[in-house]
Motif scaffolding. Sequence first.
Motif, short mmCIF file in Angstrom:
data_model
loop_
_atom_site.label_atom_id
_atom_site.label_comp_id
_atom_site.label_asym_id
_atom_site.label_seq_id
_atom_site.Cartn_x
_atom_site.Cartn_y
_atom_site.Cartn_z
N LEU A 50 103.24 -25.74 45.97
CA LEU A 50 102.51 -26.34 47.09
C LEU A 50 103.08 -27.73 47.31
O LEU A 50 103.21 -28.51 46.37
CB LEU A 50 101.01 -26.41 46.80
CG LEU A 50 100.11 -26.85 47.96
CD1 LEU A 50 98.73 -26.21 47.81
CD2 LEU A 50 99.96 -28.36 48.03
N HIS A 74 95.83 -31.29 54.26
CA HIS A 74 96.92 -30.35 54.07
C HIS A 74 96.74 -29.55 52.78
O HIS A 74 96.93 -28.34 52.76
CB HIS A 74 98.26 -31.09 54.03
CG HIS A 74 98.75 -31.52 55.37
ND1 HIS A 74 98.73 -30.69 56.47
CD2 HIS A 74 99.28 -32.69 55.80
CE1 HIS A 74 99.23 -31.33 57.51
NE2 HIS A 74 99.56 -32.55 57.13
N GLU A 78 96.14 -25.61 52.69
CA GLU A 78 97.05 -24.70 52.01
C GLU A 78 96.33 -23.89 50.94
O GLU A 78 96.61 -22.71 50.74
CB GLU A 78 98.21 -25.48 51.39
CG GLU A 78 99.18 -26.07 52.40
CD GLU A 78 99.85 -24.99 53.23
OE1 GLU A 78 100.27 -23.98 52.67
OE2 GLU A 78 99.93 -25.17 54.45
N GLN A 81 94.58 -21.07 52.63
CA GLN A 81 95.51 -20.02 53.01
C GLN A 81 95.93 -19.19 51.81
O GLN A 81 96.05 -17.97 51.89
CB GLN A 81 96.74 -20.64 53.68
CG GLN A 81 96.44 -21.27 55.03
CD GLN A 81 97.64 -21.98 55.62
OE1 GLN A 81 98.77 -21.77 55.19
NE2 GLN A 81 97.40 -22.81 56.61
N GLN A 82 96.15 -19.86 50.67
CA GLN A 82 96.54 -19.13 49.46
C GLN A 82 95.42 -18.21 49.00
O GLN A 82 95.65 -17.07 48.62
CB GLN A 82 96.92 -20.11 48.36
CG GLN A 82 98.23 -20.83 48.63
CD GLN A 82 98.59 -21.81 47.53
OE1 GLN A 82 97.81 -22.03 46.61
NE2 GLN A 82 99.75 -22.40 47.63
N ILE A 88 102.77 -18.33 52.02
CA ILE A 88 103.17 -19.72 52.19
C ILE A 88 104.69 -19.79 52.24
O ILE A 88 105.37 -19.15 51.45
CB ILE A 88 102.66 -20.59 51.02
CG1 ILE A 88 101.15 -20.36 50.84
CG2 ILE A 88 102.95 -22.06 51.25
CD1 ILE A 88 100.32 -20.69 52.04
N SER A 92 105.63 -25.36 54.43
CA SER A 92 104.21 -25.57 54.21
C SER A 92 103.82 -26.97 54.66
O SER A 92 104.65 -27.79 54.99
CB SER A 92 103.86 -25.39 52.74
OG SER A 92 104.51 -26.37 51.97
N MET A 93 102.54 -27.22 54.67
CA MET A 93 101.98 -28.48 55.10
C MET A 93 102.11 -28.65 56.62
O MET A 93 102.33 -29.73 57.13
CB MET A 93 102.63 -29.69 54.41
CG MET A 93 102.75 -29.54 52.90
SD MET A 93 101.50 -28.56 52.12
CE MET A 93 100.01 -29.40 52.53
N SER A 97 97.24 -26.39 58.91
CA SER A 97 96.37 -26.59 57.76
C SER A 97 95.35 -27.67 58.03
O SER A 97 94.17 -27.54 57.71
CB SER A 97 97.21 -26.95 56.53
OG SER A 97 98.13 -25.94 56.24
#
Length: 356
Positions: A50, A74, A78, A81-82, A88, A92-93, A97
Amino acid sequence: AGTSVSSKIVLVSGESGIGKSYMVYKAIQTICALETHGANSRIKSRNKILAAKGVCEEKEQKIPFGVFRTILPHIVGEGDQQNSKRTITSESMSSASAQLFTMGRFRSLCEAHGRSEGFATVVGLKIFDLEHDDISLATKDQIKSPKKSDVVDFITEVILRSTVQNKLVLIAIDDVQWMDSMSWKIVQALYEGAHNLLMICVSRPVQNYRLDIDLDFWNELRAEKAERNSPRFQEMHLSALERSDMPKLVSKVLGVRAKDIETEVWDDIFEQCGGMPFFVVELVGELKRRNFFGELPNGKIGWKRDEHGNRLVFDRSSFSSLNGLLLGRLDALGPDARNVLQLCAVLGFEFQLSDL
């Protein structure tokens, strides 16, 4: 696979334009790409890497928790979402998010961490600048603000819990010479309490600034670096390129071999740019676009010549600084392109194309 290591901090310093931010960006991108395309690429990215990033601004130096107003949404987004098994990627970020970070989501987050509705209202409105909901509208004027130390504890707890399943967490913070004291407190708390966390702090030369960091913590970091073979705190200072570095960089921008470029080209470029990598790349790219380079009678690439054999000389005053060079490129754009750039500047550091 289940190895847990203590958190680490890497301080990357150097003058503005030296390439610190780009180097860190490419490093994080490479690490995320290894996760996605490595030997275990068939394994879903869930609970692996991450990455979060934030940028400190000079105007926010006295605003508590400034950079974590970006980082925390963020990380929480994330994590959401995980937990929903959404894939991912190395990108990412994204701003998507942060868009999930509403007052309602923040209130649920506070409840999960044992904080009151009043805490959620005040912190959500005043620190994270979230939009009102029905509860906050009804109670915002009746609630006492929490202590800053309580907010530090809360943000730290949320980050630790949201990333507990991740095998590696990367947090990159740019321009920490302007980071506020409360954000430094969170960095300290994460350093002391987190595992599998790498914090990359990017700064202009720290000796030129007064970092708003707890002196005891700073001394602890410096002692850690001096006393251990494998310290949890490391410093990396980037300096300007030497003249001998010019051939490789100039040749990469021009797309030719270094030995095929006349020495006078990189000598002139070095004299103009003073070894600042980003300035070199932008200047050579601009001169290439303006057709200043050409093949000489000896077969090498050099400055173009006129019909009398005199070489074309670029106006050094027009390229005296990186800012001037970039502004010149912007001025050369058409009105529609400039309008788009102005809209992007208003939208902020990150946004979705649909917002534009």
